[in-house]
Design a protein around this motif. Structure first.
Motif, short mmCIF file in Angstrom:
data_model
loop_
_atom_site.label_atom_id
_atom_site.label_comp_id
_atom_site.label_asym_id
_atom_site.label_seq_id
_atom_site.Cartn_x
_atom_site.Cartn_y
_atom_site.Cartn_z
N ALA A 1 0.82 -1.21 0.00
CA ALA A 1 0.00 0.00 0.00
C ALA A 1 0.86 1.26 0.00
O ALA A 1 0.46 2.30 -0.53
CB ALA A 1 -0.94 -0.01 1.21
N TRP A 2 2.06 1.18 0.58
CA TRP A 2 2.97 2.32 0.62
C TRP A 2 3.29 2.81 -0.79
O TRP A 2 3.40 4.01 -1.04
CB TRP A 2 4.25 1.91 1.35
N PHE A 3 3.42 1.88 -1.72
CA PHE A 3 3.75 2.27 -3.10
C PHE A 3 2.61 3.05 -3.75
O PHE A 3 2.85 3.96 -4.55
CB PHE A 3 4.11 1.04 -3.93
N VAL A 4 1.39 2.70 -3.42
CA VAL A 4 0.25 3.46 -3.93
C VAL A 4 0.30 4.88 -3.39
O VAL A 4 0.09 5.85 -4.12
CB VAL A 4 -1.06 2.77 -3.53
N GLU A 5 0.59 4.99 -2.11
CA GLU A 5 0.60 6.29 -1.44
C GLU A 5 1.75 7.19 -1.92
O GLU A 5 1.64 8.42 -1.87
CB GLU A 5 0.70 6.09 0.07
N HIS A 6 2.83 6.59 -2.38
CA HIS A 6 4.01 7.36 -2.74
C HIS A 6 4.26 7.44 -4.25
O HIS A 6 5.33 7.89 -4.67
CB HIS A 6 5.24 6.79 -2.03
N GLN A 7 3.30 7.04 -5.05
CA GLN A 7 3.42 7.20 -6.50
C GLN A 7 3.30 8.68 -6.84
O GLN A 7 2.41 9.38 -6.33
CB GLN A 7 2.34 6.39 -7.21
N LEU A 8 4.16 9.17 -7.70
CA LEU A 8 4.18 10.58 -8.06
C LEU A 8 3.17 10.89 -9.17
O LEU A 8 2.65 9.98 -9.83
CB LEU A 8 5.58 10.99 -8.47
N ALA A 9 2.93 12.15 -9.38
CA ALA A 9 1.90 12.57 -10.33
C ALA A 9 2.18 12.12 -11.75
O ALA A 9 1.24 11.92 -12.54
CB ALA A 9 1.75 14.09 -10.28
N ASP A 10 3.46 11.95 -12.12
CA ASP A 10 3.79 11.52 -13.49
C ASP A 10 3.69 10.02 -13.68
O ASP A 10 3.96 9.50 -14.76
CB ASP A 10 5.17 12.03 -13.90
N ARG B 1 8.24 6.60 -22.49
CA ARG B 1 9.62 6.97 -22.79
C ARG B 1 10.33 5.89 -23.61
O ARG B 1 11.53 5.95 -23.80
CB ARG B 1 10.36 7.25 -21.48
N HIS B 2 9.57 4.89 -24.08
CA HIS B 2 10.12 3.78 -24.85
C HIS B 2 11.27 3.09 -24.10
O HIS B 2 12.16 2.52 -24.72
CB HIS B 2 10.56 4.25 -26.24
N LEU B 3 11.27 3.20 -22.79
CA LEU B 3 12.24 2.64 -21.85
C LEU B 3 13.58 3.38 -21.83
O LEU B 3 14.39 3.13 -20.94
CB LEU B 3 12.52 1.15 -22.11
N TRP B 4 13.81 4.29 -22.78
CA TRP B 4 15.15 4.89 -22.82
C TRP B 4 15.20 6.35 -23.27
O TRP B 4 16.24 6.99 -23.17
CB TRP B 4 16.06 4.07 -23.73
N ARG B 5 14.10 6.93 -23.71
CA ARG B 5 14.12 8.30 -24.20
C ARG B 5 13.52 9.28 -23.19
O ARG B 5 12.58 8.94 -22.47
CB ARG B 5 13.29 8.41 -25.50
N ARG B 6 14.03 10.49 -23.18
CA ARG B 6 13.40 11.54 -22.40
C ARG B 6 12.08 11.91 -23.09
O ARG B 6 12.02 12.05 -24.31
CB ARG B 6 14.29 12.79 -22.33
N ARG B 7 11.07 12.10 -22.30
CA ARG B 7 9.77 12.39 -22.88
C ARG B 7 9.74 13.76 -23.55
O ARG B 7 9.13 13.95 -24.60
CB ARG B 7 8.70 12.32 -21.79
N ARG B 8 10.45 14.73 -22.97
CA ARG B 8 10.34 16.11 -23.46
C ARG B 8 11.09 16.35 -24.77
O ARG B 8 10.70 17.21 -25.56
CB ARG B 8 10.83 17.09 -22.40
N ASP B 9 12.18 15.59 -25.01
CA ASP B 9 12.96 15.86 -26.22
C ASP B 9 13.40 14.61 -26.98
O ASP B 9 14.05 14.71 -28.03
CB ASP B 9 14.18 16.72 -25.90
#
Length: 335
Positions: free
Chosen positions: A148-157, A210-218
Motif C-alpha cells: 500500500a505504501w507504493f500506492v501512497e508514494h506514487q508521483l503525479a507523473d 519513454r520507450h524505456l530509454w528516451r526523455r519524454r520532453r525531447d
C-alpha cells in the motif's frame, strides 16, 4: 555459436541459471527443471550464499549495508541482507529453505540503517522498499502495508523517485522499475489489490511513454546506463532489465508485447555478438561475497540468458521462429 550451441553453453552453468535455461529456453518438462531448481539450495551459488547467513537471519550483520561498511570503502558493498535475499530469490531458491531457518521471524526483529525502522515495514527509499516487498511476498512475510505504501508514494507523473523524501516530484527510471517489479511480484503471489494493480500499470506506462530509454520532453537518451548491461543488475537501470520486467508482466497479464518496447528490444539485439552471446559490462563497484558471472568484456551467461529469453518472447509474438516459447512469469526466480 548456433542457437543450440548457445543453449548447451547456458545449460553448462550453475544450477541457479541452468534451471531457468531449461525452463525458458530449452522448453524442458517441469520434472526436469524443477529437479534442477531444487538443487539451488544444496550446491553452487545458492548453497554458498546460504552458508554465509548469520544466526540472526541477516548477512554481513546489516540490512542494506554490512555492519563494518565505511564511507571510505570503494563503491557500494553488496553483501548485506537485502542483496543476499535478492540473489537467492532471483536464483530460484525454494523459500521454504529460509523459512525453516525462521528467517522471516528473525528479520522481523532487525532494523533498517535508516531511522531504526522495522525490517518488514520498509523505510523511505523506493528501491529498498521494492526489494523488501518482493522478498517479503516470496518468503511469506506480512508486507501488505508495504504494498500500500507504493500506492501512497506514487508521483503525479506515474512513477516513483527514491529522493521523494528530499522533495523530488519527477520520477526516476531506476526507482520506477524497482517499484513495478515489486508490485508485480506482490500481484503474482497475492493477486494484489485494485489500487496496487493500477499503480503497477501507471508505473509501466511511465516507462513505456519513454520507450524505456528516451526523455519524454525531447526524445534524447535518458542516461548512458540504459544501454550498459552488467550482471548482477543491482539498482542500476538498463533496458534489458526493464524488458525482463515487461516480458514477465505481459505473460502474467496475458497480453502481447507493447509496440513501444521495439526500440529497446533492438538495442538489446544490437549488442549480441556474432557468436550469439552478450558481453559483460563494467561491474558495479563494491564488495561481493563471490563472483557469479564473467569478467568485463567476456561472454556473460546471465546476460546471454536474459537477452535470449527477451528476444525469444518478442520474436515469438512477432511470428518469427525464435525457438521454444518462454515460460510464464515466476514470482520467485527467473523474473
Amino acid at each position: 555459436m548456433s542457437v543450440t550451441d548457445v543453449q548447451a553453453w547456458l545449460l553448462d552453468s550453475d544450477t541457479s541459471l541452468r534451471w531457468q535455461a531449461e525452463r525458458d529456453l530449452v522448453g524442458a518438462p517441469p520434472q526436469v527443471w524443477e529437479e534442477t531448481r531444487r538443487r539451488v539450495a544444496t550446491e553452487g551459488f545458492g548453497a554458498r550464499l546460504l552458508a554465509l547467513q548469520d544466526d540472526d537471519g541477516q548477512w554481513a550483520g546489516g540490512t542494506y549495508f554490512p555492519s563494518d561498511a565505511t564511507r571510505e570503502e570503494p563503491g557500494q558493498p553488496w553483501t548485506a541482507t537485502t542483496w543476499s535475499l535478492n540473489a537467492l530469490r532471483e536464483w530460484g531458491l525454494d523459500a521454504a529453505v529460509l523459512r525453516t531457518r525462521d528467517t522471516v521471524e528473525k528479520l522481523a526483529r532487525t532494523r533498517w540503517d535508516y531511522d531504526d525502522l522495522p525490517f518488514w515495514g520498509g523505510e523511505v527509499d523506493v528501491c529498498i522498499n521494492g526489494y523488501t516487498l518482493a522478498n517479503g511476498v516470496w518468503l511469506g512475510a506480512d508486507v501488505a502495508p508495504l504494498a500500500a505504501w507504493f500506492v501512497e508514494h506514487q508521483l503525479a507523473d506515474g512513477g516513483w523517485n527514491c529522493e521523494w523524501v528530499e522533495g523530488a516530484t519527477a520520477s526516476s527510471i531506476h526507482s520506477t522499475l524497482h517499484a513495478i517489479e515489486a508490485l508485480l511480484a506482490h500481484e503474482i503471489a497475492t493477486g494484489g489489490t485494485e489500487a496496487t494493480r493500477a499503480a503497477r500499470r501507471g508505473g509501466e506506462e511511465y516507462l513505456l511513454e519513454r520507450h524505456l530509454w528516451r526523455r519524454r520532453r525531447d526524445g534524447r537518451q535518458i542516461d548512458e546506463c540504459v544501454a550498459h548491461f552488467t550482471y548482477p543488475y543491482r539498482w542500476v537501470y538498463n533496458v534489458l532489465s526493464a524488458l525482463d520486467h515487461f516480458r514477465a508482466a505481459a505473460l502474467h497479464d496475458g497480453v502481447p508485447p507493447d509496440p513501444r518496447l521495439s526500440e529497446a528490444v533492438e538495442m538489446v539485439r544490437a549488442a549480441r555478438q556474432p557468436d550469439g552471446t552478450w558481453l559483460q559490462g563494467e561491474p558495479h563497484e563494491g564488495r561481493v561475497w563471490f563472483d557469479v558471472d564473467a569478467p568485463t568484456g567476456q561472454p556473460s551467461k546471465w546476460l546471454t540468458f536474459h537477452a535470449s529469453r527477451v528476444l525469444a518472447w518478442w520474436d515469438h509474438a512477432a511470428g518469427e521462429d525464435a525457438g521454444p516459447r518462454s515460460a510464464a512469469a515466476s514470482p520467485a526466480g527467473g523474473r
